[in-house]
Motif scaffolding. Structure first.
Motif, PDB file in Angstrom:
ATOM      1  N   ALA A  58      -4.854   9.510  -2.117  1.00  0.00           N
ATOM      2  CA  ALA A  58      -5.539   8.212  -2.095  1.00  0.00           C
ATOM      3  C   ALA A  58      -4.490   7.099  -2.182  1.00  0.00           C
ATOM      4  O   ALA A  58      -3.645   7.118  -3.081  1.00  0.00           O
ATOM      5  CB  ALA A  58      -6.507   8.114  -3.266  1.00  0.00           C
ATOM      6  N   PRO A  59      -4.527   6.135  -1.262  1.00  0.00           N
ATOM      7  CA  PRO A  59      -3.566   5.030  -1.320  1.00  0.00           C
ATOM      8  C   PRO A  59      -3.750   4.185  -2.573  1.00  0.00           C
ATOM      9  O   PRO A  59      -4.846   4.089  -3.117  1.00  0.00           O
ATOM     10  CB  PRO A  59      -3.884   4.210  -0.068  1.00  0.00           C
TER      11      PRO A  59
ATOM     12  N   LEU B 256       0.887  -1.158   0.000  1.00  0.00           N
ATOM     13  CA  LEU B 256       0.000   0.000   0.000  1.00  0.00           C
ATOM     14  C   LEU B 256       0.923   1.205   0.000  1.00  0.00           C
ATOM     15  O   LEU B 256       1.899   1.254   0.772  1.00  0.00           O
ATOM     16  CB  LEU B 256      -0.881   0.037   1.247  1.00  0.00           C
ATOM     17  N   VAL B 257       0.634   2.178  -0.855  1.00  0.00           N
ATOM     18  CA  VAL B 257       1.503   3.334  -1.042  1.00  0.00           C
ATOM     19  C   VAL B 257       0.650   4.590  -1.036  1.00  0.00           C
ATOM     20  O   VAL B 257      -0.406   4.633  -1.685  1.00  0.00           O
ATOM     21  CB  VAL B 257       2.258   3.233  -2.388  1.00  0.00           C
ATOM     22  N   ALA B 258       1.102   5.622  -0.313  1.00  0.00           N
ATOM     23  CA  ALA B 258       0.381   6.901  -0.289  1.00  0.00           C
ATOM     24  C   ALA B 258       1.351   8.021   0.065  1.00  0.00           C
ATOM     25  O   ALA B 258       2.317   7.810   0.798  1.00  0.00           O
ATOM     26  CB  ALA B 258      -0.754   6.868   0.723  1.00  0.00           C
ATOM     27  N   GLN B 259       1.076   9.198  -0.441  1.00  0.00           N
ATOM     28  CA  GLN B 259       1.811  10.386  -0.022  1.00  0.00           C
ATOM     29  C   GLN B 259       1.356  10.767   1.383  1.00  0.00           C
ATOM     30  O   GLN B 259       0.179  10.611   1.731  1.00  0.00           O
ATOM     31  CB  GLN B 259       1.551  11.550  -0.979  1.00  0.00           C
TER      32      GLN B 259
ATOM     33  N   LYS C   9       4.105  14.720   9.288  1.00  0.00           N
ATOM     34  CA  LYS C   9       3.615  14.162  10.560  1.00  0.00           C
ATOM     35  C   LYS C   9       3.011  12.768  10.391  1.00  0.00           C
ATOM     36  O   LYS C   9       2.521  12.187  11.340  1.00  0.00           O
ATOM     37  CB  LYS C   9       2.591  15.110  11.181  1.00  0.00           C
ATOM     38  N   GLY C  10       3.006  12.245   9.174  1.00  0.00           N
ATOM     39  CA  GLY C  10       2.491  10.907   8.926  1.00  0.00           C
ATOM     40  C   GLY C  10       1.036  10.855   8.504  1.00  0.00           C
ATOM     41  O   GLY C  10       0.469   9.774   8.371  1.00  0.00           O
TER      42      GLY C  10
ATOM     43  N   HIS D  24       4.838   3.497   2.738  1.00  0.00           N
ATOM     44  CA  HIS D  24       4.694   2.162   2.165  1.00  0.00           C
ATOM     45  C   HIS D  24       4.515   1.133   3.270  1.00  0.00           C
ATOM     46  O   HIS D  24       5.180   1.175   4.293  1.00  0.00           O
ATOM     47  CB  HIS D  24       5.876   1.808   1.265  1.00  0.00           C
ATOM     48  N   THR D  25       3.560   0.241   3.017  1.00  0.00           N
ATOM     49  CA  THR D  25       3.267  -0.884   3.909  1.00  0.00           C
ATOM     50  C   THR D  25       3.263  -2.130   3.035  1.00  0.00           C
ATOM     51  O   THR D  25       2.547  -2.187   2.038  1.00  0.00           O
ATOM     52  CB  THR D  25       1.889  -0.723   4.583  1.00  0.00           C
TER      53      THR D  25
END
Length: 140
Positions: free
Chosen positions: A79-80, A66-69, A73-74, A99-100
Motif C-alpha cells: 500500500a502506498p 508517494l512511496v511504495a514497494q 518490473k515496477g 518514489h514520486t
C-alpha cells in the motif's frame, strides 16, 4: 580523497520543471545530486532503483512523496504511503522502494546515492502507476 564538481551531466536533467546537477564517483562508489525544482503540482520521479539506496535532504520548500514497494518490473506490491517533506527533513529510499515527488512550492534537495548513476547499469525501474490519481484516499 575524492573531489569533483556537481554539474549538469545530461540534457535530460534540465527542463522547465527542474535542474539536476550531479557528481558520479566511480572511485567513491557513490553519487551526489543537487535538485532545483521550479514547477509545482506535477509529479517527478515515478521510479525506484534495483541496486541503489538514496538519501534526500530537503534544503528548501515543501511537498510530499508517494512511496511504495515494487517488484523488479515496477508493479506496486505494498500500500502506498504519503510522506510529507519540508526543509531540513531527510528521507531514505531503499532498493525497490518507488518514489514520486509532488512539490507544493519551489524546492531544493540534495541526494546521496550509495552507487554512481549510469544508464547502462539496468538499475532504474519505472513505476508509472505511483501517482496520486490512482490513490485518491492519499490526496488529503
Amino acid at each position: 580523497m575524492i573531489t569533483g564538481k556537481v554539474v549538469v551531466t545530461d540534457p535530460r536533467m534540465e527542463d522547465d520543471r527542474r535542474t539536476i546537477r550531479e557528481l558520479n564517483s566511480v572511485e567513491g562508489g557513490c553519487a551526489i545530486q543537487r535538485f532545483e525544482i521550479r514547477q509545482t503540482g506535477k509529479p517527478l520521479g515515478k521510479h525506484a532503483h534495483r541496486f541503489k539506496t538514496e538519501y534526500f535532504l530537503i534544503t528548501k520548500g515543501r511537498g510530499y512523496f508517494l512511496v511504495a514497494q515494487i517488484d523488479s518490473k515496477g508493479n506496486i506490491t505494498s500500500a502506498p504511503e504519503k510522506v510529507v517533506v519540508e526543509a531540513d527533513v531527510v528521507v531514505c529510499f531503499n532498493r525497490l522502494e518507488a518514489h514520486t515527488l509532488y512539490p507544493e512550492e519551489e524546492m531544493g534537495m540534495i541526494c546521496f546515492s550509495n552507487q554512481p548513476f549510469f544508464d547502462e547499469d539496468n538499475d532504474f525501474v519505472d513505476c508509472p502507476d505511483l501517482v496520486i490519481e490512482k490513490f485518491p484516499e492519499l490526496a488529503h
